[in-house]
Each structure stands twice: as structure tokens, then as C-alpha cells.
Write a protein that holds these residues in place. Structure first.
Motif, PDB file in Angstrom:
ATOM      1  N   LYS A  34     -39.644 107.769  16.459  1.00  0.00           N
ATOM      2  CA  LYS A  34     -38.383 107.637  15.959  1.00  0.00           C
ATOM      3  C   LYS A  34     -37.601 106.304  16.216  1.00  0.00           C
ATOM      4  O   LYS A  34     -38.002 105.512  17.042  1.00  0.00           O
ATOM      5  CB  LYS A  34     -37.387 108.900  16.663  1.00  0.00           C
ATOM      6  CG  LYS A  34     -36.925 108.475  18.222  1.00  0.00           C
ATOM      7  CD  LYS A  34     -36.077 109.590  18.657  1.00  0.00           C
ATOM      8  CE  LYS A  34     -35.616 109.286  20.084  1.00  0.00           C
ATOM      9  NZ  LYS A  34     -34.884 110.448  20.706  1.00  0.00           N
ATOM     10  N   ASP A  35     -36.636 105.900  15.244  1.00  0.00           N
ATOM     11  CA  ASP A  35     -35.916 104.730  15.244  1.00  0.00           C
ATOM     12  C   ASP A  35     -34.706 104.752  16.001  1.00  0.00           C
ATOM     13  O   ASP A  35     -34.332 105.714  16.562  1.00  0.00           O
ATOM     14  CB  ASP A  35     -35.920 104.150  13.689  1.00  0.00           C
ATOM     15  CG  ASP A  35     -34.799 105.073  13.040  1.00  0.00           C
ATOM     16  OD1 ASP A  35     -34.279 105.648  13.505  1.00  0.00           O
ATOM     17  OD2 ASP A  35     -34.789 104.629  11.731  1.00  0.00           O
ATOM     18  N   TYR A  36     -33.935 103.671  15.990  1.00  0.00           N
ATOM     19  CA  TYR A  36     -32.731 103.565  16.760  1.00  0.00           C
ATOM     20  C   TYR A  36     -31.688 104.609  16.149  1.00  0.00           C
ATOM     21  O   TYR A  36     -30.841 105.120  17.181  1.00  0.00           O
ATOM     22  CB  TYR A  36     -32.052 102.246  16.281  1.00  0.00           C
ATOM     23  CG  TYR A  36     -30.757 101.856  17.058  1.00  0.00           C
ATOM     24  CD1 TYR A  36     -30.660 101.335  18.297  1.00  0.00           C
ATOM     25  CD2 TYR A  36     -29.640 102.425  16.536  1.00  0.00           C
ATOM     26  CE1 TYR A  36     -29.565 101.225  19.242  1.00  0.00           C
ATOM     27  CE2 TYR A  36     -28.416 101.826  17.007  1.00  0.00           C
ATOM     28  CZ  TYR A  36     -28.540 101.370  18.618  1.00  0.00           C
ATOM     29  OH  TYR A  36     -27.251 101.162  19.163  1.00  0.00           O
ATOM     30  N   PHE A  37     -31.633 104.984  15.170  1.00  0.00           N
ATOM     31  CA  PHE A  37     -30.686 106.206  14.623  1.00  0.00           C
ATOM     32  C   PHE A  37     -31.367 107.684  14.616  1.00  0.00           C
ATOM     33  O   PHE A  37     -30.730 108.468  14.174  1.00  0.00           O
ATOM     34  CB  PHE A  37     -30.443 105.907  13.105  1.00  0.00           C
ATOM     35  CG  PHE A  37     -29.866 104.489  12.700  1.00  0.00           C
ATOM     36  CD1 PHE A  37     -28.724 104.319  13.327  1.00  0.00           C
ATOM     37  CD2 PHE A  37     -30.751 103.409  12.340  1.00  0.00           C
ATOM     38  CE1 PHE A  37     -28.018 103.007  12.863  1.00  0.00           C
ATOM     39  CE2 PHE A  37     -30.247 102.158  12.422  1.00  0.00           C
ATOM     40  CZ  PHE A  37     -28.843 102.032  12.656  1.00  0.00           C
TER      41      PHE A  37
ATOM     42  N   ARG B  59     -34.054 108.711  13.383  1.00  0.00           N
ATOM     43  CA  ARG B  59     -34.727 109.103  12.255  1.00  0.00           C
ATOM     44  C   ARG B  59     -36.176 109.142  12.457  1.00  0.00           C
ATOM     45  O   ARG B  59     -36.853 108.185  13.392  1.00  0.00           O
ATOM     46  CB  ARG B  59     -34.489 108.197  10.752  1.00  0.00           C
ATOM     47  CG  ARG B  59     -32.966 108.297  10.414  1.00  0.00           C
ATOM     48  CD  ARG B  59     -32.751 107.132   9.518  1.00  0.00           C
ATOM     49  NE  ARG B  59     -32.845 105.843   9.783  1.00  0.00           N
ATOM     50  CZ  ARG B  59     -32.724 104.781   9.126  1.00  0.00           C
ATOM     51  NH1 ARG B  59     -32.129 104.993   7.878  1.00  0.00           N
ATOM     52  NH2 ARG B  59     -32.993 103.828   9.563  1.00  0.00           N
TER      53      ARG B  59
ATOM     54  N   HIS C  75     -37.302 102.773  20.902  1.00  0.00           N
ATOM     55  CA  HIS C  75     -36.292 102.645  19.725  1.00  0.00           C
ATOM     56  C   HIS C  75     -35.030 102.155  19.992  1.00  0.00           C
ATOM     57  O   HIS C  75     -34.219 101.828  19.061  1.00  0.00           O
ATOM     58  CB  HIS C  75     -36.170 104.037  18.998  1.00  0.00           C
ATOM     59  CG  HIS C  75     -35.640 105.072  19.992  1.00  0.00           C
ATOM     60  ND1 HIS C  75     -36.280 105.675  21.050  1.00  0.00           N
ATOM     61  CD2 HIS C  75     -34.222 105.559  20.037  1.00  0.00           C
ATOM     62  CE1 HIS C  75     -35.637 106.384  21.688  1.00  0.00           C
ATOM     63  NE2 HIS C  75     -34.226 106.368  21.231  1.00  0.00           N
ATOM     64  N   ARG C  76     -34.695 102.068  21.299  1.00  0.00           N
ATOM     65  CA  ARG C  76     -33.264 101.544  21.613  1.00  0.00           C
ATOM     66  C   ARG C  76     -33.430  99.849  21.527  1.00  0.00           C
ATOM     67  O   ARG C  76     -32.517  99.282  21.061  1.00  0.00           O
ATOM     68  CB  ARG C  76     -32.794 101.881  22.722  1.00  0.00           C
ATOM     69  CG  ARG C  76     -32.561 103.554  22.845  1.00  0.00           C
ATOM     70  CD  ARG C  76     -31.855 103.640  24.206  1.00  0.00           C
ATOM     71  NE  ARG C  76     -31.685 105.237  24.246  1.00  0.00           N
ATOM     72  CZ  ARG C  76     -30.679 105.985  23.929  1.00  0.00           C
ATOM     73  NH1 ARG C  76     -29.526 105.029  23.265  1.00  0.00           N
ATOM     74  NH2 ARG C  76     -30.491 107.209  24.122  1.00  0.00           N
TER      75      ARG C  76
ATOM     76  N   ARG D 231     -35.675  98.074  20.228  1.00  0.00           N
ATOM     77  CA  ARG D 231     -36.526  97.637  18.966  1.00  0.00           C
ATOM     78  C   ARG D 231     -37.607  96.690  19.125  1.00  0.00           C
ATOM     79  O   ARG D 231     -37.558  95.482  18.762  1.00  0.00           O
ATOM     80  CB  ARG D 231     -35.504  97.246  17.753  1.00  0.00           C
ATOM     81  CG  ARG D 231     -34.600  98.136  17.291  1.00  0.00           C
ATOM     82  CD  ARG D 231     -33.750  97.450  16.234  1.00  0.00           C
ATOM     83  NE  ARG D 231     -32.889  98.530  15.341  1.00  0.00           N
ATOM     84  CZ  ARG D 231     -31.409  98.537  15.587  1.00  0.00           C
ATOM     85  NH1 ARG D 231     -30.831  97.854  16.494  1.00  0.00           N
ATOM     86  NH2 ARG D 231     -30.854  99.334  15.026  1.00  0.00           N
TER      87      ARG D 231
ATOM     88  N   ASP E 293     -36.447 100.321  11.926  1.00  0.00           N
ATOM     89  CA  ASP E 293     -35.227 100.350  10.804  1.00  0.00           C
ATOM     90  C   ASP E 293     -35.173  99.110  10.420  1.00  0.00           C
ATOM     91  O   ASP E 293     -35.620  98.275  11.001  1.00  0.00           O
ATOM     92  CB  ASP E 293     -33.978 101.089  11.522  1.00  0.00           C
ATOM     93  CG  ASP E 293     -33.686 100.394  12.917  1.00  0.00           C
ATOM     94  OD1 ASP E 293     -33.028  99.261  12.755  1.00  0.00           O
ATOM     95  OD2 ASP E 293     -34.095 100.747  14.002  1.00  0.00           O
TER      96      ASP E 293
END
Length: 387
Positions: free
Chosen positions: A265-268, A270, A342-343, A345, A352
Motif C-alpha cells: 500500500k502507498d501513503y494514501f 491505496r 509507505h509513510r 516513501r 504514489d
């Protein structure tokens, strides 16, 4: 010592030891003449010094040790002499290569069981040769097993035994020359004959080891031996996502473990579905994990093949071993699964497009909804969901 043996100078031989003539030197002569009779008798009784016909001989080295230590002291000269003598005595030698090389043995019976340890056969029993080969025999279709390889190996074993018998018949260790005064040139002839016998004995021992390993293979049940020989000839295997394949150099291999499909999952929040890939290492060079096929991931620089995985604290091993390969494959897979935060990156790229650094790779085509069938069915796991 070598000039003395190549000359006509006299030396004395006693109990296998060479006694060299004590060369005339006024100081040595003065020292011996002033030595007390008791001291002289002590040296002579201890066989450090011999008095022969009014002359003195000093103890040097065991004659057999010249032969025993020649390979270590003069390795290059010995190897040239070994090749020359074997070529002269044995112009035709067996063109034999053991079917199971050392690296293949480690891969089959040490590395493979580690990655199959969840299987009942491996977990509940000691992963000996029989256990592993039984498992492989059940997984490889019988039509792909070549039983004629076993017959050929038995014929090879019989041929090697005949060859070894012939080789043993050529070994002739010369007896030590008689004790007493000897010409150096006579001892040189003995040395050459003894060195030839030493070379042949080493060759005999080498072929005995080869034959012993061959007979160890032939002691396996024929069904399991056929499986082993088929794998060795093919140089490739894949079982439950673990596999290897032989490189152009037949002594080297590419070893890999499949990841299976997984999600990140990414930062948002997703989700992105990553396809199965092979994380592998080569036995030729440093043991460092890389993704073998075309692949993209935040911890890979770009979308291409044979990319090393970004591992900040991993130190590559320089020598092949089961432990080094297992560690490299597990470190590489864990990095793909859990290494992308993901936080933060982190990595070469971000999932993202809102990261501070420019991403060279686009991951939009991998994005999936949270109700994707593979996620709902539990077939795919979101690996970095713990951050």
C-alpha cells in the motif's frame, strides 16, 4: 642440498638421514680440535656428528622428507613434473566428471530442504538424501526420469575400477639406498624414482576418492538414483517455488526463490498488486540477491531485469555456502515484502506520485481496489500493512 645431490660429492646415509661433509673451515676445525673428548663423544653418540675415515659429517635432513615436502616447498615445479610424468606414463586417462558436483549437492540437500521445511516430509524427519529424493521423485513425472543414466553409471564404475587396478600396478616405491658413504648423484637417482612413485600414489589416492564417491551414489535405491542423475544431467529444478538452473559455466548455478503474488500500500492507503517474481543469486561471484526477470518495485532502480535489491545493511558473502544463499534469498524476499515504508516513501521510487523525490517508475498499472478478488479470497496478502 640440491647441488650436493646433483654432484659427485660423497655424503653419508644413516637411518634415512643425510649427513653432509663438514666443509673445511679453519674456525670450525679449531673449534672441533679444542672441543673436549666428552663433548665430541656426546655429539657423535647423539648422531649429530659422524666421524668417518678421519673426516666429519653433520646431520641434515631425512632423505624421504625431500620427497614428502617437495610439493609444498616447490608447488609450481612439482605440478609441472606431475603433469609431465603422468602424461608420459598415462597418455590416455579417463575423461570422467562426477555427476554430482559439490555445489549441486549443497543446493539439493541443504538449501532446498530449508525452503521446503513446512512440508510434512521435511519437517518431521531428518532431511537426509533419501527423504529429499523421495519427495522429488513424487514431484517429477516418471516420463521425465531417465533410467538409462543408472546403467551408464554402473558401467563407468566398472571401467574406473579397471583403470585404478592398472594405475596401482605402476606404483613402485624404491628402497632407500644402503647406509654408508654414497655419491650425491646416486641419491639424486633415488630421489627421482621416489618422487615418481609419490606422484603415482597421489593419483591412485585421487581416483580412490572419486571411485568411493561414485560407489556412494550407486548405493542409493535405483529409483532415487535415477531421479538424482536426471536432475544432475539437466542442471535445473523447481519445486514449490524454489529452483536453480545451471549457467554457461557448468560449475556455476543461478539459485532462486519465487515470491508469489503480494500487495503493498502507498501513503494514501491505496493498494498495488505485485506479480510473482524470482529472487535469485549466482554462485559465480558475490552472493547478493537480485530480481531475475523484468520487474518494478520501489526498492529497484528501474523497470528492467537482473536488478540488485536495495538492502542498506546487508553484506554480501564472497564464498558460496548454504547459509550464505539462504540468507541472501530470504533477505531479498523480505525486502520486497516488508522493506517499503509507505509513510516514509523510502527506496529508489515511490508507489504514489506525491513523493519529494522524482520517481523514475510508474506503478499506476499495478493499483487494485480493496475488494479485489485475490484479496477477498485471502490469496494475496498486503505485506507492508504493519507500518
Amino acid at each position: 642440498m640440491w647441488p650436493m645431490l646433483a654432484s659427485g660429492a660423497e655424503v653419508y646415509l644413516r637411518s634415512g638421514y643425510l649427513y653432509a661433509p663438514l666443509l673445511f673451515d679453519p674456525e670450525i676445525e679449531q673449534e672441533i680440535s679444542t672441543m673436549t673428548a666428552a663433548k665430541t663423544r656426546e655429539l657423535i653418540s647423539g648422531e649429530c656428528l659422524l666421524s668417518v675415515d678421519g673426516g666429519y659429517f653433520v646431520k641434515t635432513i631425512r632423505l624421504p622428507s625431500l620427497v614428502e615436502n617437495y610439493p609444498a616447498v616447490f608447488p609450481e615445479e612439482y605440478e609441472k613434473l606431475r603433469q609431465h610424468q603422468l602424461q608420459g606414463l598415462l597418455p590416455v586417462r579417463p575423461d570422467y566428471r562426477p555427476p554430482l558436483d559439490a555445489k549441486l549437492e549443497v543446493m539439493l540437500f541443504e538449501i532446498l530442504p530449508h525452503f521446503l521445511r513446512k512440508r510434512r516430509e521435511i519437517r518431521c524427519q531428518k532431511a537426509d538424501w533419501g527423504t529429499v529424493l523421495d519427495l522429488l521423485a513424487a514431484r517429477i513425472p516418471s516420463r521425465n526420469i531417465n533410467p538409462t543414466l543408472v546403467k551408464r553409471l554402473r558401467l563407468t564404475e566398472a571401467s574406473l575400477r579397471k583403470w585404478l587396478n592398472r594405475l596401482e600396478g605402476l606404483v613402485n616405491h624404491p628402497c632407500l639406498p644402503p647406509e654408508g658413504l654414497q655419491r650425491g648423484i646416486a641419491l639424486q637417482q633415488w630421489f627421482q624414482a621416489a618422487l615418481q612413485a609419490h606422484i603415482l600414489t597421489e593419483e591412485v589416492n585421487r581416483w580412490h576418492s572419486i571411485l568411493k564417491e561414485l560407489q556412494r551414489l550407486l548405493a542409493l535405491p535405483q529409483r532415487l538414483l535415477a531421479v538424482l542423475l536426471t536432475i544432475a544431467k539437466r542442471g535445473a529444478l523447481e519445486v514449490d517455488g524454489f529452483g536453480f538452473t545451471r549457467l554457461k559455466d557448468p560449475r556455476e548455478y543461478l539459485i532462486y526463490k519465487r515470491t508469489g503474488a503480494y500487495a503493498l500500500k502507498d501513503y494514501f492507503g491505496r493498494l498495488y498488486l505485485f506479480p510473482d517474481c524470482r529472487v535469485g543469486v549466482s554462485t559465480a561471484g558475490l552472493i547478493y540477491p537480485r530480481v531475475l526477470g523484468m520487474y518494478k518495485h520501489p526498492l529497484l532502480r528501474r523497470y528492467s531485469s537482473q536488478q540488485p535489491i536495495c538492502l542498506t545493511e546487508y553484506k554480501a558473502e564472497g564464498e558460496f555456502s548454504a547459509a550464505a544463499v539462504i540468507k541472501a534469498l530470504e533477505e531479498g524476499i523480505n525486502a520486497l515484502f516488508y522493506g517499503y515504508n509507505h509513510r516514509k516513501r523510502n527506496g529508489y521510487n515511490s508507489l504514489d506520485k506525491f513523493a519529494l523525490h522524482h520517481s523514475m517508475v510508474d506503478f499506476d498499472d499495478l493499483r487494485i481496489p480493496k475488494d479485489h478478488p485475490s484479496l477477498v479470497a485471502g490469496e494475496v496478502e498486503v505485506k507492508n500493512d504493519f507500518y
